[in-house]
Each structure stands twice: as C-alpha cells, then as structure tokens.
Design a protein around this motif. Structure first.
Motif, short mmCIF file in Angstrom:
data_model
loop_
_atom_site.label_atom_id
_atom_site.label_comp_id
_atom_site.label_asym_id
_atom_site.label_seq_id
_atom_site.Cartn_x
_atom_site.Cartn_y
_atom_site.Cartn_z
N THR A 110 10.45 20.47 44.19
CA THR A 110 9.82 20.52 45.51
C THR A 110 10.80 20.15 46.60
O THR A 110 10.88 20.82 47.64
CB THR A 110 8.60 19.56 45.55
N LEU A 111 11.57 19.10 46.39
CA LEU A 111 12.55 18.65 47.37
C LEU A 111 13.62 19.72 47.61
O LEU A 111 14.01 19.98 48.75
CB LEU A 111 13.20 17.35 46.90
N LEU A 112 14.05 20.36 46.55
CA LEU A 112 15.12 21.34 46.67
C LEU A 112 14.66 22.70 47.21
O LEU A 112 15.47 23.47 47.68
CB LEU A 112 15.82 21.54 45.32
N THR A 113 13.38 22.98 47.13
CA THR A 113 12.90 24.29 47.57
C THR A 113 12.16 24.27 48.90
O THR A 113 11.85 25.33 49.43
CB THR A 113 11.96 24.91 46.50
N LYS A 114 11.88 23.10 49.44
CA LYS A 114 11.16 23.10 50.72
C LYS A 114 12.14 23.48 51.84
O LYS A 114 13.33 23.15 51.79
CB LYS A 114 10.48 21.76 50.98
N PRO A 115 11.66 24.21 52.85
CA PRO A 115 12.53 24.65 53.94
C PRO A 115 13.13 23.47 54.70
O PRO A 115 12.49 22.43 54.86
CB PRO A 115 11.61 25.45 54.86
N ALA A 116 14.36 23.65 55.11
CA ALA A 116 15.03 22.60 55.88
C ALA A 116 14.38 22.47 57.25
O ALA A 116 14.01 23.47 57.87
CB ALA A 116 16.51 22.93 56.03
N LEU A 165 16.01 20.31 32.88
CA LEU A 165 16.59 19.30 33.76
C LEU A 165 17.59 18.47 32.98
O LEU A 165 17.30 18.02 31.87
CB LEU A 165 15.47 18.38 34.29
N GLN A 166 18.77 18.30 33.56
CA GLN A 166 19.77 17.37 33.03
C GLN A 166 20.27 16.58 34.22
O GLN A 166 20.72 17.16 35.21
CB GLN A 166 20.93 18.11 32.37
N LEU A 167 20.18 15.27 34.13
CA LEU A 167 20.49 14.42 35.27
C LEU A 167 21.20 13.16 34.79
O LEU A 167 20.80 12.58 33.78
CB LEU A 167 19.19 14.05 36.00
N GLU A 168 22.24 12.76 35.49
CA GLU A 168 22.92 11.51 35.20
C GLU A 168 22.87 10.64 36.45
O GLU A 168 23.18 11.11 37.54
CB GLU A 168 24.38 11.76 34.80
N LEU A 169 22.47 9.40 36.26
CA LEU A 169 22.37 8.45 37.37
C LEU A 169 23.17 7.20 37.07
O LEU A 169 23.09 6.66 35.95
CB LEU A 169 20.90 8.05 37.59
N TYR A 211 8.95 18.03 38.93
CA TYR A 211 8.21 18.62 40.05
C TYR A 211 8.74 18.13 41.39
O TYR A 211 8.95 18.92 42.31
CB TYR A 211 6.72 18.29 39.91
N HIS A 212 8.99 16.83 41.52
CA HIS A 212 9.47 16.28 42.79
C HIS A 212 10.86 16.79 43.14
O HIS A 212 11.14 17.08 44.31
CB HIS A 212 9.45 14.75 42.76
N ILE A 213 11.72 16.91 42.14
CA ILE A 213 13.07 17.43 42.41
C ILE A 213 12.99 18.88 42.85
O ILE A 213 13.63 19.28 43.84
CB ILE A 213 13.97 17.25 41.18
#
Length: 194
Positions: free
Chosen positions: A168-174, A136-140, A164-166
């Motif tokens: 999960t958010l990106l892989t859950k069905p729309a 994970l690489q993230l800039e905020l 884990y949360h990222i």
C-alpha cells in the motif's frame, strides 16, 4: 498400555510410520506425540522408545535441530503395512494431520531469523513465500536481539498485514509537497501558450 487399538510396540511403530509418511515436513518429538495420541494405547514413554528404535533401524532420521522425518525405508514399510492399522485410528490421525500440516506449511512460508553483527546490533531477516515463490524478503538492522525477536514474533503472527502495508505504501500516489515546482511549471507553460 491402556486399552486401545495400539497394543504392541509393532502397532505403535506402524502408527508412527503412518503419521510420518503423511506429515508435511520434519516434526519435533512433541508434534509427533501430539499426532500419535489419537489412540489410548499410546503413551510418552513407549513412543520415545519406539521412535529411538526406528531411528536406529533407519526408518526415521533425526536432524541436528531434533526434527524427525521418514526415510525411504520407512516410507516403503509404511506402504506395505498401513492397512494393518484400524480404520478408526487412521481417520483420527488424518484429522490431526490436517491441523499440524497447516501449521508446518505456514511455518515454511513465514520465516524470521535473527543474526548477530560484530558491532552488537542484530539483523532481522524476514521472508514470506507463496507456494515456494518469495513475496517478501526484508532485512532490518535492530539495536538488540530482544527487539529483533519481538519484531520477528510480530511478523510471524500476522505476515500478511506487513506485506499489505508495504505494498500500500509503495503503490499509493505521491502527494505534492509544499514548494514542489510541478504546479508552478504547469502554470508557466499555460501562460506561455497564451
């Protein structure tokens, strides 16, 4: 010095070389002190003097952030002389090194840095690695340094939760939203077939 196996400056230097040749990365003086206090013959002042002399003689080096690491010369000296340390001292050092090395490896895998922007905001840089591979690489962008520091602390305390949360958010069905035309298009297609 108090009674212990470490009774001379040479003994103390051998202990420092033994520790530094096995530590997972550069350490602060306080981390080195914590590791060296495995014997009653070690104290803060004698360790300060010994480490200073070892830096002067090129066995250890200190970087600009005041972290110490062993040099090739120090590593060679350690290999030659480590058997001179009593077995019980070496075993106690090895036990302490497990804990410190785990912390050093974790610190290397979980990184959070804050940089100031010209407009007064800050950018928080987060990185989570797994054996040298970035997970994970993230800039905020954050409005202030205190908020960025608080977020960095939170990330460093439990980086796997954010990962884990990222994921999960990106892989859950729309989910279908109200007014979404996908259902209506399917009905029209079914009607046209009849």
């Amino acid at each position: 010095m108090p009674m212990g196996f470490i009774q001379s400056e040479l003994d103390l230097k051998l202990l420092v070389l033994y520790i530094m040749s096995r530590v997972a990365g550069p350490v602060t003086f306080l981390q080195l002190l914590e590791l060296a206090l495995c014997d009653e013959g070690v104290d803060y002042f004698s360790l300060t003097e010994a480490v200073g002399h070892m830096v002067e003689t090129g066995q250890l080096e200190r970087d600009e952030e005041q972290h110490y690491s062993i040099t090739d010369k120090g590593r060679r000296n350690s290999e030659i002389c480590e058997s001179s340390l009593p077995y019980s001292v070496r075993m106690h050092c090895d036990e302490n090194l497990v804990r410190v090395n785990d912390a050093i490896r974790r610190q290397a895998q979980v990184q959070a840095d804050v940089s100031d922007n010209e407009d007064g905001t800050c950018t928080l840089h987060l990185r989570l690695d797994d054996v040298g591979t970035p997970l994970l690489q993230l800039e905020l962008l954050t409005p202030s340094r205190p908020q960025a520091a608080a977020m960095a602390h939170r990330f460093q305390s439990d980086p796997t939760a954010l990962y884990y949360h990222i994921v999960t958010l990106l892989t859950k069905p729309a989910e279908a939203k109200p007014g979404d035309d996908t259902k209506d298009t399917k009905k029209e297609t079914d009607y046209e077939k009849k």
